[in-house]
Design a protein around this motif. Structure first.
Motif, short mmCIF file in Angstrom:
data_model
loop_
_atom_site.label_atom_id
_atom_site.label_comp_id
_atom_site.label_asym_id
_atom_site.label_seq_id
_atom_site.Cartn_x
_atom_site.Cartn_y
_atom_site.Cartn_z
N PRO A 51 49.39 67.42 96.59
CA PRO A 51 50.30 68.31 95.88
C PRO A 51 51.72 68.26 96.44
O PRO A 51 51.92 68.04 97.63
N THR A 52 52.68 68.47 95.55
CA THR A 52 54.07 68.61 95.95
C THR A 52 54.44 70.08 95.82
O THR A 52 53.74 70.85 95.17
N LEU A 53 55.55 70.45 96.40
CA LEU A 53 56.02 71.82 96.29
C LEU A 53 56.28 72.19 94.84
O LEU A 53 55.96 73.30 94.40
N GLU A 54 56.80 71.24 94.06
CA GLU A 54 57.07 71.49 92.64
C GLU A 54 55.79 71.76 91.85
O GLU A 54 55.82 72.41 90.81
N GLN A 55 54.66 71.27 92.34
CA GLN A 55 53.38 71.54 91.69
C GLN A 55 52.75 72.82 92.21
O GLN A 55 52.15 73.59 91.45
N LEU A 56 52.89 73.09 93.51
CA LEU A 56 52.26 74.27 94.10
C LEU A 56 52.92 75.58 93.68
O LEU A 56 52.23 76.59 93.50
N LEU A 57 54.24 75.58 93.50
CA LEU A 57 54.92 76.82 93.13
C LEU A 57 54.42 77.40 91.80
O LEU A 57 54.06 78.58 91.75
N PRO A 58 54.36 76.62 90.71
CA PRO A 58 53.84 77.22 89.47
C PRO A 58 52.35 77.56 89.56
O PRO A 58 51.89 78.49 88.90
N LEU A 59 51.60 76.84 90.38
CA LEU A 59 50.18 77.15 90.54
C LEU A 59 50.01 78.48 91.27
O LEU A 59 49.17 79.31 90.88
N ALA A 60 50.79 78.71 92.32
CA ALA A 60 50.72 79.98 93.04
C ALA A 60 51.09 81.13 92.12
O ALA A 60 50.44 82.18 92.11
N ARG A 61 52.12 80.93 91.30
CA ARG A 61 52.57 81.96 90.36
C ARG A 61 51.47 82.24 89.33
O ARG A 61 51.15 83.39 89.05
N ALA A 62 50.88 81.20 88.77
CA ALA A 62 49.85 81.37 87.75
C ALA A 62 48.62 82.08 88.30
O ALA A 62 48.01 82.91 87.63
N HIS A 63 48.24 81.76 89.53
CA HIS A 63 47.05 82.37 90.14
C HIS A 63 47.36 83.72 90.78
O HIS A 63 46.45 84.43 91.21
N VAL A 65 48.91 84.30 93.68
CA VAL A 65 48.68 84.28 95.13
C VAL A 65 49.92 83.73 95.83
O VAL A 65 50.69 82.97 95.25
N PRO A 66 50.11 84.09 97.10
CA PRO A 66 51.21 83.50 97.85
C PRO A 66 50.97 82.00 98.06
O PRO A 66 49.83 81.55 98.14
N LEU A 67 52.04 81.27 98.14
CA LEU A 67 51.96 79.83 98.38
C LEU A 67 51.14 79.53 99.64
O LEU A 67 50.37 78.57 99.68
N ASP A 68 51.29 80.37 100.65
CA ASP A 68 50.54 80.18 101.90
C ASP A 68 49.03 80.14 101.68
O ASP A 68 48.30 79.44 102.37
N ASP A 69 48.55 80.91 100.68
CA ASP A 69 47.11 80.92 100.41
C ASP A 69 46.62 79.58 99.87
O ASP A 69 45.48 79.18 100.12
N LEU A 70 47.46 78.88 99.12
CA LEU A 70 47.04 77.60 98.57
C LEU A 70 46.89 76.53 99.63
O LEU A 70 46.06 75.64 99.52
N VAL A 71 47.71 76.62 100.67
CA VAL A 71 47.66 75.58 101.72
C VAL A 71 46.98 76.08 102.99
O VAL A 71 46.96 75.39 103.99
N ALA A 72 46.43 77.30 102.93
CA ALA A 72 45.75 77.90 104.09
C ALA A 72 46.66 77.90 105.31
O ALA A 72 46.28 77.49 106.40
N ALA A 73 47.90 78.35 105.10
CA ALA A 73 48.86 78.42 106.20
C ALA A 73 48.36 79.40 107.26
O ALA A 73 47.75 80.41 106.93
N PRO A 74 48.63 79.10 108.51
CA PRO A 74 48.21 80.04 109.56
C PRO A 74 49.00 81.34 109.43
O PRO A 74 50.12 81.35 108.93
N PRO A 75 48.42 82.44 109.87
CA PRO A 75 49.14 83.72 109.80
C PRO A 75 50.45 83.65 110.58
O PRO A 75 50.52 83.00 111.62
#
Length: 192
Positions: A51-63, A65-75
């Protein structure tokens, strides 16, 4: 040796698929929401495309959820919301949420009735819920006028002409939830 970036990217696809399925959304429906093709979404979910950032941003918005949740970013450590009051039209607004979209929470301080800017009835899309924390509130909704005190709450469709303000010589403090059109602020367990 394992590549931590590759591990993060490999986990995105299964998370995307799980989010889509939990919402009961098809690839075609999600494509319509995000502007991405169903083919691209399928390849992202199957891990055949990073995924690219341009793909993840609309996916996070549609779902929703925060972008961090899609990439399992550490707290990041500090979950506190740092309150920064804003003055607007004679009111003091203190944002209590920091995510975009969905229901937004604010503490709103209305100036005393004698010092308030005269406000006309207003309308806009959405729903609003408020709870009186301190003071007395004069609430006009359509043709009706209500006086609310500490501990009282109201919820209303903001398409109905309305006005909220202090009812006396003291400021009124409210906890307010704003929701997009069609999204009520439901508190407590839902009824069957």
């Amino acid at each position: 040796m394992d590549d931590p970036v590759e591990d993060v990217l490999a986990g995105v696809g299964p998370r995307l698929r799980a989010l889509r399925r939990a919402r009961g959304t098809t690839l075609a429906e999600l494509a319509g929401e995000t502007g991405l093709t169903a083919s691209t979404l399928s390849r992202l979910e199957n891990g055949r495309l990073h995924p690219t950032l341009e793909q993840l941003l609309p996916l996070a918005r549609a779902h929703g959820v925060p972008l961090d949740d899609l990439v399992a970013a550490p707290p990041t450590g500090d979950p506190r919301i740092h309150l920064r009051p804003v003055r607007r039209s004679g009111l003091v607004l203190v944002p209590l949420t920091r995510r975009a979209g969905g229901i937004q929470a604010y503490k709103v301080v209305y100036p005393p009735a004698g010092r308030a800017v005269t406000r006309k009835l207003q309308t806009h899309e959405g729903y609003e819920w408020f709870y009186v924390l301190n003071g007395k509130v004069r609430f006009v909704l359509g043709e009706q006028e209500y006086l609310l005190g500490v501990g009282e709450a109201a919820e209303f469709d903001t398409r109905i002409p309305h006005n909220i303000g202090s009812a006396d010589s003291r400021p009124a403090e409210l906890l307010t939830l704003f929701g997009p059109q069609g999204e009520h602020a439901h508190l407590g367990p839902s009824k069957p």
